[in-house]
Design a protein around this motif. Structure first.
Motif, PDB file in Angstrom:
ATOM      1  N   GLU A 139       0.833  -1.215   0.000  1.00 17.82           N
ATOM      2  CA  GLU A 139       0.000   0.000   0.000  1.00 17.82           C
ATOM      3  C   GLU A 139       0.863   1.259   0.000  1.00 17.82           C
ATOM      4  OE1 GLU A 139      -3.473   2.223   2.688  1.00 17.82           O
ATOM      5  OE2 GLU A 139      -2.632   0.280   3.316  1.00 17.82           O
ATOM      6  N   GLN A 140       1.930   1.241   0.789  1.00 15.83           N
ATOM      7  CA  GLN A 140       2.824   2.391   0.841  1.00 15.83           C
ATOM      8  C   GLN A 140       3.538   2.597  -0.494  1.00 15.83           C
ATOM      9  OE1 GLN A 140       4.959   0.987   4.357  1.00 15.83           O
ATOM     10  NE2 GLN A 140       4.284   2.793   5.517  1.00 15.83           N
ATOM     11  N   ILE A 141       3.937   1.510  -1.127  1.00 18.56           N
ATOM     12  CA  ILE A 141       4.581   1.593  -2.443  1.00 18.56           C
ATOM     13  C   ILE A 141       3.603   2.191  -3.464  1.00 18.56           C
ATOM     14  CG2 ILE A 141       5.523   0.251  -4.364  1.00 18.56           C
ATOM     15  CD1 ILE A 141       7.432   0.508  -2.020  1.00 18.56           C
ATOM     16  N   ASN A 142       2.351   1.755  -3.399  1.00 14.30           N
ATOM     17  CA  ASN A 142       1.332   2.300  -4.312  1.00 14.30           C
ATOM     18  C   ASN A 142       1.132   3.792  -4.083  1.00 14.30           C
ATOM     19  OD1 ASN A 142       0.881  -0.166  -5.548  1.00 14.30           O
ATOM     20  ND2 ASN A 142      -0.773  -0.735  -4.147  1.00 14.30           N
ATOM     21  N   GLN A 143       1.163   4.205  -2.823  1.00 10.17           N
ATOM     22  CA  GLN A 143       1.025   5.628  -2.510  1.00 10.17           C
ATOM     23  C   GLN A 143       2.185   6.437  -3.082  1.00 10.17           C
ATOM     24  OE1 GLN A 143       0.685   5.652   1.764  1.00 10.17           O
ATOM     25  NE2 GLN A 143      -1.507   5.155   1.756  1.00 10.17           N
ATOM     26  N   ILE A 144       3.401   5.877  -2.998  1.00 12.07           N
ATOM     27  CA  ILE A 144       4.569   6.545  -3.579  1.00 12.07           C
ATOM     28  C   ILE A 144       4.396   6.670  -5.090  1.00 12.07           C
ATOM     29  CG2 ILE A 144       7.042   6.300  -4.060  1.00 12.07           C
ATOM     30  CD1 ILE A 144       7.291   4.961  -1.287  1.00 12.07           C
ATOM     31  N   ASN A 145       3.960   5.588  -5.732  1.00 17.59           N
ATOM     32  CA  ASN A 145       3.764   5.609  -7.181  1.00 17.59           C
ATOM     33  C   ASN A 145       2.716   6.641  -7.596  1.00 17.59           C
ATOM     34  OD1 ASN A 145       5.670   3.639  -7.782  1.00 17.59           O
ATOM     35  ND2 ASN A 145       4.215   1.954  -7.538  1.00 17.59           N
ATOM     36  N   GLU A 146       1.649   6.730  -6.808  1.00 13.34           N
ATOM     37  CA  GLU A 146       0.599   7.710  -7.109  1.00 13.34           C
ATOM     38  C   GLU A 146       1.117   9.143  -6.947  1.00 13.34           C
ATOM     39  OE1 GLU A 146      -2.705   6.761  -4.627  1.00 13.34           O
ATOM     40  OE2 GLU A 146      -3.051   4.798  -5.565  1.00 13.34           O
ATOM     41  N   LYS A 147       1.922   9.350  -5.908  1.00 13.33           N
ATOM     42  CA  LYS A 147       2.494  10.673  -5.672  1.00 13.33           C
ATOM     43  C   LYS A 147       3.416  11.077  -6.822  1.00 13.33           C
ATOM     44  CE  LYS A 147       5.393  13.269  -2.411  1.00 13.33           C
ATOM     45  NZ  LYS A 147       6.228  13.189  -1.185  1.00 13.33           N
ATOM     46  N   VAL A 148       4.236  10.131  -7.257  1.00 16.48           N
ATOM     47  CA  VAL A 148       5.164  10.394  -8.365  1.00 16.48           C
ATOM     48  C   VAL A 148       4.384  10.694  -9.647  1.00 16.48           C
ATOM     49  CG1 VAL A 148       6.859   9.313  -9.901  1.00 16.48           C
ATOM     50  CG2 VAL A 148       7.110   9.103  -7.431  1.00 16.48           C
ATOM     51  N   HIS A 149       3.373   9.891  -9.910  1.00 15.54           N
ATOM     52  CA  HIS A 149       2.540  10.105 -11.104  1.00 15.54           C
ATOM     53  C   HIS A 149       1.928  11.499 -11.095  1.00 15.54           C
ATOM     54  CE1 HIS A 149      -0.235   9.212 -14.389  1.00 15.54           C
ATOM     55  NE2 HIS A 149      -1.200   9.722 -13.645  1.00 15.54           N
ATOM     56  N   SER A 150       1.406  11.903  -9.941  1.00 20.41           N
ATOM     57  CA  SER A 150       0.787  13.223  -9.826  1.00 20.41           C
ATOM     58  C   SER A 150       1.803  14.344 -10.038  1.00 20.41           C
ATOM     59  CB  SER A 150       0.133  13.393  -8.453  1.00 20.41           C
ATOM     60  OG  SER A 150      -0.916  12.473  -8.279  1.00 20.41           O
ATOM     61  N   GLU A 151       2.998  14.155  -9.471  1.00 23.29           N
ATOM     62  CA  GLU A 151       4.036  15.185  -9.594  1.00 23.29           C
ATOM     63  C   GLU A 151       4.485  15.341 -11.048  1.00 23.29           C
ATOM     64  OE1 GLU A 151       8.282  16.463  -7.485  1.00 23.29           O
ATOM     65  OE2 GLU A 151       7.044  14.866  -6.630  1.00 23.29           O
ATOM     66  N   VAL A 152       4.601  14.226 -11.759  1.00 24.40           N
ATOM     67  CA  VAL A 152       5.003  14.295 -13.169  1.00 24.40           C
ATOM     68  C   VAL A 152       3.915  14.968 -14.001  1.00 24.40           C
ATOM     69  CG1 VAL A 152       5.525  12.920 -15.228  1.00 24.40           C
ATOM     70  CG2 VAL A 152       6.573  12.330 -13.043  1.00 24.40           C
ATOM     71  N   GLU A 153       2.670  14.621 -13.741  1.00 23.67           N
ATOM     72  CA  GLU A 153       1.568  15.240 -14.480  1.00 23.67           C
ATOM     73  C   GLU A 153       1.470  16.736 -14.180  1.00 23.67           C
ATOM     74  OE1 GLU A 153      -0.230  13.893 -16.900  1.00 23.67           O
ATOM     75  OE2 GLU A 153       1.027  12.119 -16.640  1.00 23.67           O
ATOM     76  N   GLU A 154       1.725  17.110 -12.926  1.00 23.80           N
ATOM     77  CA  GLU A 154       1.733  18.532 -12.567  1.00 23.80           C
ATOM     78  C   GLU A 154       2.881  19.261 -13.265  1.00 23.80           C
ATOM     79  OE1 GLU A 154       1.948  18.625  -8.331  1.00 23.80           O
ATOM     80  OE2 GLU A 154      -0.050  17.738  -8.058  1.00 23.80           O
ATOM     81  N   ALA A 155       4.004  18.576 -13.428  1.00 21.07           N
ATOM     82  CA  ALA A 155       5.152  19.161 -14.124  1.00 21.07           C
ATOM     83  C   ALA A 155       4.807  19.427 -15.581  1.00 21.07           C
ATOM     84  CB  ALA A 155       6.360  18.224 -14.031  1.00 21.07           C
ATOM     85  N   VAL A 156       4.086  18.502 -16.207  1.00 25.52           N
ATOM     86  CA  VAL A 156       3.667  18.689 -17.602  1.00 25.52           C
ATOM     87  C   VAL A 156       2.699  19.862 -17.716  1.00 25.52           C
ATOM     88  CG1 VAL A 156       2.468  17.639 -19.551  1.00 25.52           C
ATOM     89  CG2 VAL A 156       4.020  16.257 -18.158  1.00 25.52           C
ATOM     90  N   LYS A 157       1.747  19.931 -16.797  1.00 26.09           N
ATOM     91  CA  LYS A 157       0.775  21.026 -16.803  1.00 26.09           C
ATOM     92  C   LYS A 157       1.484  22.365 -16.631  1.00 26.09           C
ATOM     93  CE  LYS A 157      -3.613  22.350 -14.575  1.00 26.09           C
ATOM     94  NZ  LYS A 157      -3.297  23.711 -14.129  1.00 26.09           N
ATOM     95  N   PHE A 158       2.452  22.411 -15.713  1.00 22.00           N
ATOM     96  CA  PHE A 158       3.225  23.635 -15.467  1.00 22.00           C
ATOM     97  C   PHE A 158       3.967  24.057 -16.736  1.00 22.00           C
ATOM     98  CE2 PHE A 158       7.284  25.599 -14.173  1.00 22.00           C
ATOM     99  CZ  PHE A 158       6.825  26.674 -13.434  1.00 22.00           C
ATOM    100  N   ALA A 159       4.586  23.080 -17.402  1.00 23.65           N
ATOM    101  CA  ALA A 159       5.334  23.381 -18.624  1.00 23.65           C
ATOM    102  C   ALA A 159       4.409  23.852 -19.738  1.00 23.65           C
ATOM    103  CB  ALA A 159       6.111  22.146 -19.071  1.00 23.65           C
ATOM    104  N   GLU A 160       3.280  23.197 -19.878  1.00 21.68           N
ATOM    105  CA  GLU A 160       2.314  23.557 -20.927  1.00 21.68           C
ATOM    106  C   GLU A 160       1.812  24.992 -20.751  1.00 21.68           C
ATOM    107  OE1 GLU A 160       1.070  21.943 -23.540  1.00 21.68           O
ATOM    108  OE2 GLU A 160       1.522  19.823 -23.272  1.00 21.68           O
ATOM    109  N   GLU A 161       1.587  25.380 -19.499  1.00 18.65           N
ATOM    110  CA  GLU A 161       0.976  26.682 -19.222  1.00 18.65           C
ATOM    111  C   GLU A 161       1.989  27.808 -19.075  1.00 18.65           C
ATOM    112  OE1 GLU A 161      -1.358  25.971 -15.742  1.00 18.65           O
ATOM    113  OE2 GLU A 161      -2.909  24.814 -16.828  1.00 18.65           O
ATOM    114  N   SER A 162       3.276  27.487 -19.027  1.00 22.17           N
ATOM    115  CA  SER A 162       4.315  28.505 -18.854  1.00 22.17           C
ATOM    116  C   SER A 162       4.571  29.250 -20.165  1.00 22.17           C
ATOM    117  CB  SER A 162       5.612  27.860 -18.366  1.00 22.17           C
ATOM    118  OG  SER A 162       5.462  27.358 -17.069  1.00 22.17           O
ATOM    119  N   PRO A 163       4.996  30.511 -20.072  1.00 18.70           N
ATOM    120  CA  PRO A 163       5.255  31.297 -21.288  1.00 18.70           C
ATOM    121  C   PRO A 163       6.618  30.980 -21.892  1.00 18.70           C
ATOM    122  CG  PRO A 163       5.730  32.619 -19.356  1.00 18.70           C
ATOM    123  CD  PRO A 163       5.182  31.307 -18.843  1.00 18.70           C
ATOM    124  N   LEU A 164       6.762  31.245 -23.167  1.00 15.86           N
ATOM    125  CA  LEU A 164       8.053  31.171 -23.826  1.00 15.86           C
ATOM    126  C   LEU A 164       8.889  32.381 -23.420  1.00 15.86           C
ATOM    127  CD1 LEU A 164       6.810  30.141 -27.373  1.00 15.86           C
ATOM    128  CD2 LEU A 164       8.240  28.726 -25.877  1.00 15.86           C
TER     129      LEU A 164
END
Length: 312
Positions: A266-291
């Motif tokens: 369960e703890q490993i799954n929580q880590i994986n979910e946290k990592v997945h969320s952080e990567v997706e947030e990184a993509v969203k941040f990059a997409e929305e950032s200006p050139l």
């Protein structure tokens, strides 16, 4: 985290969200992990263009790394460096360098500065097996030993310089033996095991801090993807790749954790979910950032205090 970030970067490159050169760190993550537990937060790290994993391990946020891959102004190099030139003064991560072997001399310069200023910082200078054939390495090794610089040279030997195997470039297949010519301590390390990487770097860093001078570590690893995103890697067999995938450093760490009951599923799954969320947030941040603005083109080319003795 490093694996999921790189897998996402590869996917985005295929979608043409990321352009230019892109060299993934997949398969080599044990080096970054073992390095970070063996050094202090304010130690210096400098590396070549396969730098994403090392940069994130050193503490640069995933979102600013992703923004840099997108060429956005919020990137760790303000969108001007791209994949090969991650940088953070605050995290003491000095690149990401596109010139093969160029960072070897720069790493020695950083170590010399620390020695000159009397700090106890160590410098970790990483490069690939291809860069080990550059003249820069030999000149730098000679000076580093002569001056007993507080530096650890690490060759991330993934066996292929682009598509050229080590066997086709040198009769010296044990690259760490190059240190013998300079009376520098050298050793070979299993780069698929973060524990072994930690032990090797910990010993070398201790020597550097105690005034014992430089160490050369050949860390034997393997990249699971091609040299870059444009490389189909047809120069190696599927059997060879599968053999190394059985030593996958991420799976090895997970097995060690589970065998010792250091975490539940369960703890490993929580880590994986946290990592997945952080990567997706990184993509969203990059997409929305200006050139970057056009006015930024010539900014950061020269330091304002490069020539302090020249007056207006």
């Amino acid at each position: 985290m490093l694996r999921k970030f790189e897998e996402k970067a590869g996917q985005l490159y295929g979608m043409q969200k990321i352009r230019g050169f892109c060299h993934l760190y997949i398969g080599q993550e044990a080096i970054a992990g073992g390095m970070m537990t063996a050094i202090k937060d304010d130690d210096n790290v400098i590396t070549a263009y396969r730098d994403h994993g090392l940069a994130i391990a050193k503490g640069i946020q995933a979102k600013t790394c992703m923004a840099e891959l997108y060429g956005k102004a919020t990137g760790c190099s303000k969108g001007k460096g791209g994949s090969m030139h991650f940088f953070s003064k605050e995290k003491r991560f000095f690149g990401g360098h596109g010139i093969v072997g160029g960072q070897i001399g720069l790493g020695a310069g950083i170590a010399f500065a620390e020695q000159y200023q009397g700090t106890d910082r160590a410098t970790i200078c990483l490069f690939g097996d291809g860069a080990a054939r550059q003249g820069m390495l030999h000149e730098t090794f000679n000076m580093a030993v002569l001056w007993q610089l507080p530096i650890v040279f690490i060759c991330e030997n993934n066996y292929y310089a682009m598509g050229t195997s080590v066997e086709r470039t040198s009769k010296v297949l044990d690259i760490y033996r190059l240190a013998d010519a300079y009376d520098m301590p050298g050793d070979s390390v299993d780069g698929m095991s973060c524990e072994e990487v930690h032990k090797g770097i910990e010993r070398a860093v201790r020597r550097a801090r105690e005034g014992g001078g430089p160490t050369f570590l050949e860390v034997k690893t393997y990249r699971f993807r091609g040299h870059s995103m444009s490389d189909p890697a047809k120069y190696r067999s599927k059997e060879e790749l599968e053999e190394y995938k059985e030593k996958d450093p991420v799976n090895q760490v997970l097995k060690t954790i589970m065998d010792n009951s250091w975490a539940t599923e369960e703890q490993i799954n929580q880590i994986n979910e946290k990592v997945h969320s952080e990567v997706e947030e990184a993509v969203k941040f990059a997409e929305e950032s200006p050139l970057p603005e056009d006015s930024e083109l010539y900014v950061d080319i020269y330091s304002d205090n490069t020539y302090p003795f020249i007056k207006d």
